[in-house]
Design a protein around this motif. Structure first.
Motif, PDB file in Angstrom:
ATOM      1  N   TYR A  71       0.841  -1.196   0.000  1.00 31.17           N
ATOM      2  CA  TYR A  71       0.000   0.000   0.000  1.00 31.17           C
ATOM      3  C   TYR A  71       0.876   1.246   0.000  1.00 31.17           C
ATOM      4  O   TYR A  71       1.993   1.223   0.519  1.00 31.17           O
ATOM      5  N   ALA A  72       0.362   2.343  -0.575  1.00 29.36           N
ATOM      6  CA  ALA A  72       1.181   3.548  -0.728  1.00 29.36           C
ATOM      7  C   ALA A  72       0.562   4.795  -0.098  1.00 29.36           C
ATOM      8  O   ALA A  72       1.261   5.765   0.149  1.00 29.36           O
ATOM      9  N   ARG A  98     -17.819   2.381  -5.575  1.00 34.56           N
ATOM     10  CA  ARG A  98     -16.749   1.402  -5.799  1.00 34.56           C
ATOM     11  C   ARG A  98     -15.424   2.162  -5.833  1.00 34.56           C
ATOM     12  O   ARG A  98     -15.366   3.260  -6.361  1.00 34.56           O
ATOM     13  N   GLN A  99     -14.393   1.552  -5.290  1.00 36.53           N
ATOM     14  CA  GLN A  99     -13.045   2.119  -5.373  1.00 36.53           C
ATOM     15  C   GLN A  99     -12.310   1.418  -6.509  1.00 36.53           C
ATOM     16  O   GLN A  99     -12.477   0.216  -6.727  1.00 36.53           O
ATOM     17  N   ALA A 100     -11.473   2.159  -7.203  1.00 32.81           N
ATOM     18  CA  ALA A 100     -10.719   1.590  -8.312  1.00 32.81           C
ATOM     19  C   ALA A 100      -9.636   0.630  -7.825  1.00 32.81           C
ATOM     20  O   ALA A 100      -9.250  -0.286  -8.549  1.00 32.81           O
ATOM     21  N   GLY A 101      -9.148   0.815  -6.601  1.00 33.98           N
ATOM     22  CA  GLY A 101      -8.082  -0.037  -6.075  1.00 33.98           C
ATOM     23  C   GLY A 101      -8.479  -0.712  -4.779  1.00 33.98           C
ATOM     24  O   GLY A 101      -9.512  -0.398  -4.181  1.00 33.98           O
ATOM     25  N   ASP A 102      -7.644  -1.647  -4.354  1.00 34.65           N
ATOM     26  CA  ASP A 102      -7.858  -2.309  -3.067  1.00 34.65           C
ATOM     27  C   ASP A 102      -7.775  -1.285  -1.947  1.00 34.65           C
ATOM     28  O   ASP A 102      -7.092  -0.276  -2.066  1.00 34.65           O
ATOM     29  N   GLU A 103      -8.451  -1.593  -0.849  1.00 31.33           N
ATOM     30  CA  GLU A 103      -8.481  -0.676   0.290  1.00 31.33           C
ATOM     31  C   GLU A 103      -8.476  -1.477   1.580  1.00 31.33           C
ATOM     32  O   GLU A 103      -9.097  -2.537   1.665  1.00 31.33           O
ATOM     33  N   ILE A 104      -7.793  -0.960   2.584  1.00 30.90           N
ATOM     34  CA  ILE A 104      -7.824  -1.537   3.929  1.00 30.90           C
ATOM     35  C   ILE A 104      -8.396  -0.494   4.869  1.00 30.90           C
ATOM     36  O   ILE A 104      -8.082   0.691   4.756  1.00 30.90           O
ATOM     37  N   ARG A 105      -9.228  -0.949   5.789  1.00 37.15           N
ATOM     38  CA  ARG A 105      -9.749  -0.080   6.852  1.00 37.15           C
ATOM     39  C   ARG A 105      -9.411  -0.721   8.186  1.00 37.15           C
ATOM     40  O   ARG A 105      -9.741  -1.868   8.425  1.00 37.15           O
ATOM     41  N   LEU A 125     -21.710  -4.910   7.934  1.00 41.97           N
ATOM     42  CA  LEU A 125     -20.721  -5.234   8.952  1.00 41.97           C
ATOM     43  C   LEU A 125     -20.566  -4.069   9.922  1.00 41.97           C
ATOM     44  O   LEU A 125     -20.133  -2.985   9.536  1.00 41.97           O
ATOM     45  N   LEU A 126     -20.946  -4.296  11.171  1.00 32.88           N
ATOM     46  CA  LEU A 126     -20.724  -3.309  12.219  1.00 32.88           C
ATOM     47  C   LEU A 126     -19.273  -3.463  12.669  1.00 32.88           C
ATOM     48  O   LEU A 126     -18.900  -4.471  13.273  1.00 32.88           O
ATOM     49  N   CYS A 127     -18.442  -2.485  12.314  1.00 32.74           N
ATOM     50  CA  CYS A 127     -17.014  -2.510  12.622  1.00 32.74           C
ATOM     51  C   CYS A 127     -16.749  -1.716  13.882  1.00 32.74           C
ATOM     52  O   CYS A 127     -17.318  -0.641  14.072  1.00 32.74           O
ATOM     53  N   GLU A 128     -15.858  -2.242  14.715  1.00 33.02           N
ATOM     54  CA  GLU A 128     -15.485  -1.585  15.953  1.00 33.02           C
ATOM     55  C   GLU A 128     -13.969  -1.639  16.122  1.00 33.02           C
ATOM     56  O   GLU A 128     -13.264  -2.208  15.288  1.00 33.02           O
ATOM     57  N   ARG A 129     -13.514  -1.050  17.211  1.00 35.82           N
ATOM     58  CA  ARG A 129     -12.086  -1.028  17.526  1.00 35.82           C
ATOM     59  C   ARG A 129     -11.491  -2.428  17.376  1.00 35.82           C
ATOM     60  O   ARG A 129     -12.108  -3.393  17.804  1.00 35.82           O
ATOM     61  N   HIS A 130     -10.337  -2.531  16.754  1.00 43.31           N
ATOM     62  CA  HIS A 130      -9.579  -3.753  16.493  1.00 43.31           C
ATOM     63  C   HIS A 130      -9.933  -4.418  15.164  1.00 43.31           C
ATOM     64  O   HIS A 130      -9.288  -5.386  14.793  1.00 43.31           O
ATOM     65  N   ASP A 131     -10.950  -3.957  14.454  1.00 43.82           N
ATOM     66  CA  ASP A 131     -11.342  -4.612  13.210  1.00 43.82           C
ATOM     67  C   ASP A 131     -10.516  -4.094  12.043  1.00 43.82           C
ATOM     68  O   ASP A 131     -10.351  -2.885  11.868  1.00 43.82           O
ATOM     69  N   LEU A 132     -10.022  -5.032  11.245  1.00 42.41           N
ATOM     70  CA  LEU A 132      -9.330  -4.717  10.004  1.00 42.41           C
ATOM     71  C   LEU A 132     -10.087  -5.397   8.882  1.00 42.41           C
ATOM     72  O   LEU A 132     -10.406  -6.584   8.961  1.00 42.41           O
ATOM     73  N   LEU A 133     -10.366  -4.630   7.854  1.00 41.09           N
ATOM     74  CA  LEU A 133     -11.147  -5.123   6.726  1.00 41.09           C
ATOM     75  C   LEU A 133     -10.400  -4.780   5.450  1.00 41.09           C
ATOM     76  O   LEU A 133      -9.986  -3.629   5.265  1.00 41.09           O
ATOM     77  N   ALA A 134     -10.210  -5.757   4.582  1.00 40.12           N
ATOM     78  CA  ALA A 134      -9.563  -5.528   3.293  1.00 40.12           C
ATOM     79  C   ALA A 134     -10.603  -5.707   2.191  1.00 40.12           C
ATOM     80  O   ALA A 134     -11.179  -6.786   2.037  1.00 40.12           O
ATOM     81  N   LEU A 135     -10.854  -4.627   1.455  1.00 36.39           N
ATOM     82  CA  LEU A 135     -11.826  -4.641   0.363  1.00 36.39           C
ATOM     83  C   LEU A 135     -11.104  -4.712  -0.970  1.00 36.39           C
ATOM     84  O   LEU A 135     -10.285  -3.839  -1.274  1.00 36.39           O
ATOM     85  N   PRO A 136     -11.403  -5.717  -1.778  1.00 39.18           N
ATOM     86  CA  PRO A 136     -10.812  -5.753  -3.113  1.00 39.18           C
ATOM     87  C   PRO A 136     -11.369  -4.620  -3.986  1.00 39.18           C
ATOM     88  O   PRO A 136     -12.484  -4.136  -3.760  1.00 39.18           O
ATOM     89  N   LEU A 156      -6.085   2.637   4.080  1.00 38.85           N
ATOM     90  CA  LEU A 156      -4.885   2.486   3.271  1.00 38.85           C
ATOM     91  C   LEU A 156      -5.287   2.190   1.827  1.00 38.85           C
ATOM     92  O   LEU A 156      -6.249   1.445   1.595  1.00 38.85           O
ATOM     93  N   PHE A 157      -4.502   2.733   0.888  1.00 39.13           N
ATOM     94  CA  PHE A 157      -4.782   2.579  -0.534  1.00 39.13           C
ATOM     95  C   PHE A 157      -3.521   2.150  -1.267  1.00 39.13           C
ATOM     96  O   PHE A 157      -2.412   2.441  -0.824  1.00 39.13           O
TER      97      PHE A 157
END
Length: 181
Positions: A71-72, A98-105, A125-136, A156-157
């Protein structure tokens, strides 16, 4: 506690299933190509913390993800209920995009509802502290931080700058339950 509600697009008022165990959530999302993990949120931050404070507090985790996964770019979403532009910020994420690239939250404080529209289903998805999600790249989604946001998330992108959201033009997001404060 994180949870995943899975809806068929024809019945936004009633989920087919609701999952609350981490392993069940991760397995269900993995079937759709979505990575869901628990990461240590090592530093306590208050919603509304500045981007500089958040990046400084999580520099080690950010560097690790950027190096390991290529990621950059990084940006921070940090809102408290007293933020003067909270309504405008919320509205900007509520349309399906939609995002053109992969994304992490990576969620480091508070919570938010990330809804993924995949085929004939919506995965809320109810996201809370400690959750990491990677979206293609190309995953249709919308995000609700609630009317009284309390949230700090690191995004992150693959590109140095945050990619421009490509709105789908589908009004589906308005049919599904919002985040309850």
């Amino acid at each position: 506690m994180s949870s995943l509600s899975v809806y068929h697009v024809s019945s936004p008022e009633l989920p087919n299933k609701v999952l609350t165990h981490f392993e069940d959530i991760a397995a269900t999302l993995a079937e759709q190509g979505i990575r869901f993990e628990r990461w240590p949120a090592t530093t306590r931050l208050q919603p509304g913390a500045s981007q500089e404070e958040v990046i400084s507090a999580y520099q080690q985790e950010i560097d690790r993800l950027m190096t390991d996964l290529g990621y950059a770019g990084v940006e921070v979403l940090s809102l408290a209920p007293d933020h003067p532009q909270k309504d405008q910020q919320r509205a900007g994420f509520l349309a399906e995009q939609r995002q053109a690239g992969d994304e992490i939250r990576l969620f480091v404080a508070g919570r938010g509802l990330l809804s993924l529209h995949i085929d004939d289903y919506v995965y809320a998805l109810l996201c809370e502290r400690h959750d990491l999600l990677a979206l293609p790249a190309g995953t249709a989604h919308w995000f609700d931080m609630g009317e009284q946001p309390q949230l700090v998330a690191i995004r992150l992108f693959k590109t140095p700058q945050s990619p421009v959201a490509n709105l789908t033009g589908d009004a589906i997001a308005s049919q599904f339950p919002p985040l309850e404060d």
